[in-house]
Write an enzyme that holds these catalytic residues in place. Structure first.
Site, PDB file in Angstrom:
ATOM      1  N   GLY A  42      11.526   6.596  -9.916  1.00 17.96           N
ATOM      2  CA  GLY A  42      12.747   6.092 -10.541  1.00 17.96           C
ATOM      3  C   GLY A  42      12.823   4.576 -10.475  1.00 17.96           C
ATOM      4  CB  ILE A  43      12.264   2.204  -7.673  1.00 21.31           C
ATOM      5  CG1 ILE A  43      13.394   2.728  -6.782  1.00 21.31           C
ATOM      6  CG2 ILE A  43      12.109   0.692  -7.510  1.00 21.31           C
ATOM      7  CD1 ILE A  43      13.088   2.636  -5.303  1.00 21.31           C
ATOM      8  N   GLY A  44      10.310   2.473 -10.067  1.00 22.88           N
ATOM      9  CA  GLY A  44       9.239   1.890 -10.870  1.00 22.88           C
ATOM     10  C   GLY A  44       9.588   1.894 -12.356  1.00 22.88           C
ATOM     11  CG  HIS A  98      -4.482 -21.467  28.918  1.00 21.91           C
ATOM     12  ND1 HIS A  98      -4.433 -22.834  28.788  1.00 21.91           N
ATOM     13  CD2 HIS A  98      -5.743 -21.100  28.600  1.00 21.91           C
ATOM     14  CE1 HIS A  98      -5.637 -23.269  28.430  1.00 21.91           C
ATOM     15  NE2 HIS A  98      -6.439 -22.244  28.297  1.00 21.91           N
ATOM     16  N   GLY A 116      -6.724   6.262 -17.415  1.00 21.30           N
ATOM     17  CA  GLY A 116      -5.971   6.835 -16.300  1.00 21.30           C
ATOM     18  C   GLY A 116      -6.773   7.870 -15.533  1.00 21.30           C
ATOM     19  NE  ARG A 138      -7.858  10.761 -10.919  1.00 24.78           N
ATOM     20  CZ  ARG A 138      -8.570   9.666 -11.082  1.00 24.78           C
ATOM     21  NH1 ARG A 138      -9.854   9.667 -10.791  1.00 24.78           N
ATOM     22  NH2 ARG A 138      -8.036   8.554 -11.508  1.00 24.78           N
ATOM     23  CB  SER A 194       4.303   5.241 -13.910  1.00 26.20           C
ATOM     24  OG  SER A 194       5.165   4.339 -13.262  1.00 26.20           O
ATOM     25  N   GLY A 208       6.395  12.122 -14.027  1.00 25.69           N
ATOM     26  CA  GLY A 208       5.865  11.307 -15.123  1.00 25.69           C
ATOM     27  C   GLY A 208       6.034  12.006 -16.461  1.00 25.69           C
TER      28      GLY A 208
END
Lengths: 580, 580
Positions: free
Chosen positions: B401-403, B217, B485, B542, B444, B557
């Site tokens: 870019g990171i992926g 409490h 996809g 999508r 991706s 992509g």
């Protein structure tokens, strides 16, 4: 907000490790997720579920008897990779193949789909089923494009039962699909959530607003509205879901529905129950029979505040799935039944307030005097409530005036009811005390209730009120308050005004003084003693609201005690007959 | 913060009503709280628990088989009144009497004590037991003055088992007391909580700070410190509790402990599991055997963020109580066992990455060329990552870019391991693809993993890489990406660069052009097609990251696809041998 983190990059992995450690009797870890601690029996389709992490108990908490054979666990709010799904499915699969089931999100559809192809390439029969229960994520004529939310659970339950019954992969898939067709959910959100390691929330909802139909990852809903009352929200949820009742259920004579009221993370159980109260009333009004309602956290969104309501329109086969036993880390149903005979309404009859117990005419006559005393006490406390509150605020939380007002009002109302019912003086006082304690709560309410009960018991309902009985009752009350209240003389409590009063009253009555005189005399002692508590220091540690700041000020409990006995003295003066 | 309220004055009452509606199979409502839906059998002591509301599942959620016979429910954080307790106890009691059990707080001690006296006055045997598990609320030599927190549950479990076994009231009381002597809890808080209808929190904890020993409490604890890492907090909790190991347990050969890691309201399950991971390791290191750990919300403080750890030092009798079956609204244990044989370590052997599958010398030789291609792809993506990110940020979340970097790095590492293990060309490509999908995640990552797997499968490990097999693999990849996809040509995705590439490559190879030439030609087509996606509008609905803003800019992509095939063309030029 996430509090318990080491490195946020390790959060999901460490969470799974802890989950498996905590549930070693039920699950085993594999690459990509968890599977049951037992092998899937030959001939049984394995139901493998999955999705992003952050939705616990979905998905790992739903692995076990009566639910999934395995769960693939992605990163927070991210689909598991096809490799993770494949790995879990390989570990879970027997010769009968695998049903992969998950919520209908693009990433999940893709990755589970890829895993399905890989499993088939390995010769493992496999089918996918995506759950689409969220009515706010698409129109009814495109129900197949909707997202999956809490309705996952009903579909998984159906698939699990069909699998446990040894049905073929196609039959398991089709029964899951049938359950999905009869499951509809509607969700709302009151706040966003912040992922571990993130400095900003992933999404937000403005304060006092509600996202209608917002998804479990913050997906856009239908609209944003002001936060409604709980009952109005229940109506909104129920109305929308009743509007999507399946066609084949419209003619059902006594429609049966499974119900889930799901908390998304930060909403407390107590709140869910407030909401469920109205949901349950509305479903009953609609002529539906609710089967095994679930109120709790079933599919969460990290610490998002929000709820979803799911209706699962049952037929016999679906009801069997919905009510089947289950033993998973987070979902256990069936099992040990309650022992003992069922209760019926008579069980509770004895607890309701009883009619007047037997009493003498003399005692019933005195009851009017007791009522007059209580009326005067109530008026005096009402008049002094502000000052009592101010005195209490010096060292405490300032609620003494409010508490005493609530208590004396309740006591007066109960005493009036008791007199109307023809109760004797003792019962009138006892019921007044019980009402005081019950309505006012807190320490002072409990002690005043106890005190009045002691005096009422001593007076009884058999004879006229005798001075000796009053003295005895007040002694009993003082003893009981000391014993149960845990305070001693000098601790700066009401006892410091009460004990001098009780002693003086006893001394006078034993010396032959009539009650009226004795009470007036004792009340003066009490008043002086109450004032003298200003010099006392409270005993440390007893009550949270006592502090050193009270030194130099009288104790509010002692002061109100002195007020009450002074007011009673005045009332006794006005009562014609005297008591010896 | 409380969201689901009608009138805050009705909150507790409506919450109880909803709770009972949701659990009608297990509980019945009575004045002051709830009792089991079945009568307490003759000869069985009734265990009646209770306290303030706001602690769900304490106390109403703990009523049922294996736990309490009834629960008295006060207002939020306030003791139930003596009248409420009395009423619930009357409804729960059989002829064998009542044990009243509750946390050791002044208001509860007072009101349960008063109720005990009233029950005894009615001729109902009754005893009170106050739980005192909170080690931070008083010194060990005054353990009887400590507060009760999550350890309530172990004491209630013990009392329930003794009662179910038909033990006398005194024996039930003494076994509860024994359980209490061997239960210790330690709690910390990270935030306060706000009661329904209140505009200010009842108490607070400064941000990034932790109240050590703070009560449920908001009672003052030992100190306030900076918020520790999860593992450091686990160490703090475990160290303190191991320091209060009961004397009679010190010599136990293989000490067994029940463990509860309790969330106070706002801490999520995922976090509790991160903390439990370390708790479990530390207890194991201390030579303890953990029995039936409980990780979840057992005693909450409304939406307070915080946790408590409880150790329950078991002997045989206490272990029987701790592991006994239970069926209550919030606590279900025992019941339906898992079906199927237990798993052993062999179950998971098949899932780990296998050794190299059989391959021809020719394929192993070509694997070096595959590795060179992947090395070049990785270097190119690494160099272009920033530009890909910027392009993606125009209409999406900027992570392309990171992926792609994460994915190609993982693919390269996996390809190197596969070559070292002596895998053929097909397996090297397959494993590279799997690693890409697994590490990069997202759409991706999944699609590239799928694509590489298709090409790897087509190439196989048996023969030298044949141009026709490459063409077939790229066709399979295009089909699979389109099918799984869920995108079509013209939807502004990588497919818009991939399909022209696949068509051109097939046309050239079928016309007899060598792979090197055909690839260079097709890569140019792909580059033009990628650039042409700038004119396309993304298909609505999508993917969440596609928006109209992308019109006028090429799809990231498609662009990265064209980069990868262009980089591959260059690498093929540098490989001496040509492929037809």
């Amino acid at each position: 907000m996430t509090y318990l983190v080491n490195d946020s990059a390790d959060f999901v992995d460490e969470s799974i490790e802890g989950f498996v450690a905590a549930n070693a009797d039920l699950v085993r870890r594999v690459h990509g997720g968890v599977v049951r601690a037992t092998r899937t029996p030959p001939g049984q389709v394995a139901v493998v579920i999955g999705g992003g992490s952050g939705h616990y108990p979905a998905f790992a908490g739903l692995v076990g008897q009566g639910l999934a054979h395995g769960a693939a666990m992605g990163n927070i709010f991210a689909s598991p990779s096809a490799q993770q799904i494949y790995s879990v499915a390989r570990a879970a699969a027997s010769d009968a193949g695998v049903l992969l089931s998950f919520g209908n999100y693009a990433g999940d559809v893709l990755n589970f789909g890829i895993a399905e192809e890989r499993l088939k390439a390995d010769g493992i029969p496999c089918r996918c089923f995506a759950v689409t229960d969220d009515v706010c994520s698409g129109p009814a004529d495109k129900a197949g494009e909707r997202r999956g939310i809490a309705g996952d659970l009903t579909v998984f339950r159906a698939a699990a039962l069909a699998a446990a019954e040894g049905k073929s992969l196609d039959a398991v898939h089709d029964f899951a699909s049938h359950a999905n067709d009869r499951t509809r959910s509607f969700g709302v959100a009151f706040s966003g959530c912040t992922l571990p390691g993130a400095s900003e929330p992933l999404f937000t909802v403005p304060e006092s607003r509600m996202g209608v139909g917002m998804g479990i990852h913050g997906e856009q809903g239908i609209e944003e509205v002001d936060m409604p009352r709980a009952d109005d929200l229940a109506d909104m949820l129920v109305d929308r879901l009743l509007g999507e009742r399946p066609n084949d259920n419209q003619r059902a004579a006594s429609p049966r529905v499974g119900v889930m009221l799901n908390g998304l993370g930060s909403v407390k159980y107590e709140e869910l129950f407030v909401l469920y109260r109205r949901v349950s009333q509305r479903l009953e009004q609609a002529g539906l029979t609710v089967v095994q309602p679930e109120v709790g956290e079933l599919v969460t969104s990290f610490e998002m505040a929000g709820v979803s309501l799911t209706l699962f329109w049952l037929d016999d086969a679906l009801e069997a799935a919905w009510t089947a036993p289950a033993t998973t880390p987070a979902y256990r149903r069936g099992g040990v039944p309650l022992e003992g005979e069922p209760r019926d309404a008579d069980d509770f009859a004895a607890i309701h307030e009883q009619a007047a117990p037997p009493s003498s005419e003399a005692s019933r006559s005195d009851a009017a005097g007791v009522l007059a005393v209580i009326e005067a006490i109530q008026a005096r406390i009402e008049a002094e409530a502000d000052d009592l509150g101010k005195l209490d605020a010096i060292s405490g939380d300032g609620d003494h005036g409010i508490g005493m007002t609530t208590g004396t009002r309740a006591a007066l109302a109960a005493a009036r009811r008791a007199v109307e019912k023809g109760c004797g003086a003792g019962t009138v006082l006892t019921r007044a005390g019980d009402a005081w304690a019950n309505e006012a709560g807190g320490t002072s309410g409990a002690l005043w209730g106890l005190g009045l009960r002691c005096v009422g018991t001593a007076i009884g309902d058999s004879d006229s009120v005798a001075a000796a009985a009053v003295v005895q009752g007040i002694r009993d009350a003082t003893d009981a308050i000391m014993r149960l209240g845990g305070a001693d003389i000098g601790d700066k409590t009401m006892l410091d005004a009460m004990q001098p009063f009780a002693n003086a009253l006893a001394e006078q009555v034993e010396a032959g003084t009539c009650l009226r005189e004795a009470w007036r005399h004792a009340a003066k002692h009490s008043e002086q003693a109450a004032a003298a508590t200003a010099a006392l220091k409270p005993r440390k540690g007893r009550a949270k609201n006592h502090s050193e700041k009270s030194v130099g000020h009288a104790d509010p409990g002692a002061v109100s005690f002195a007020m009450i006995v002074a007011s009673t003295a005045t009332t006794l003066e006005s009562i014609h007959e005297d008591v010896t």
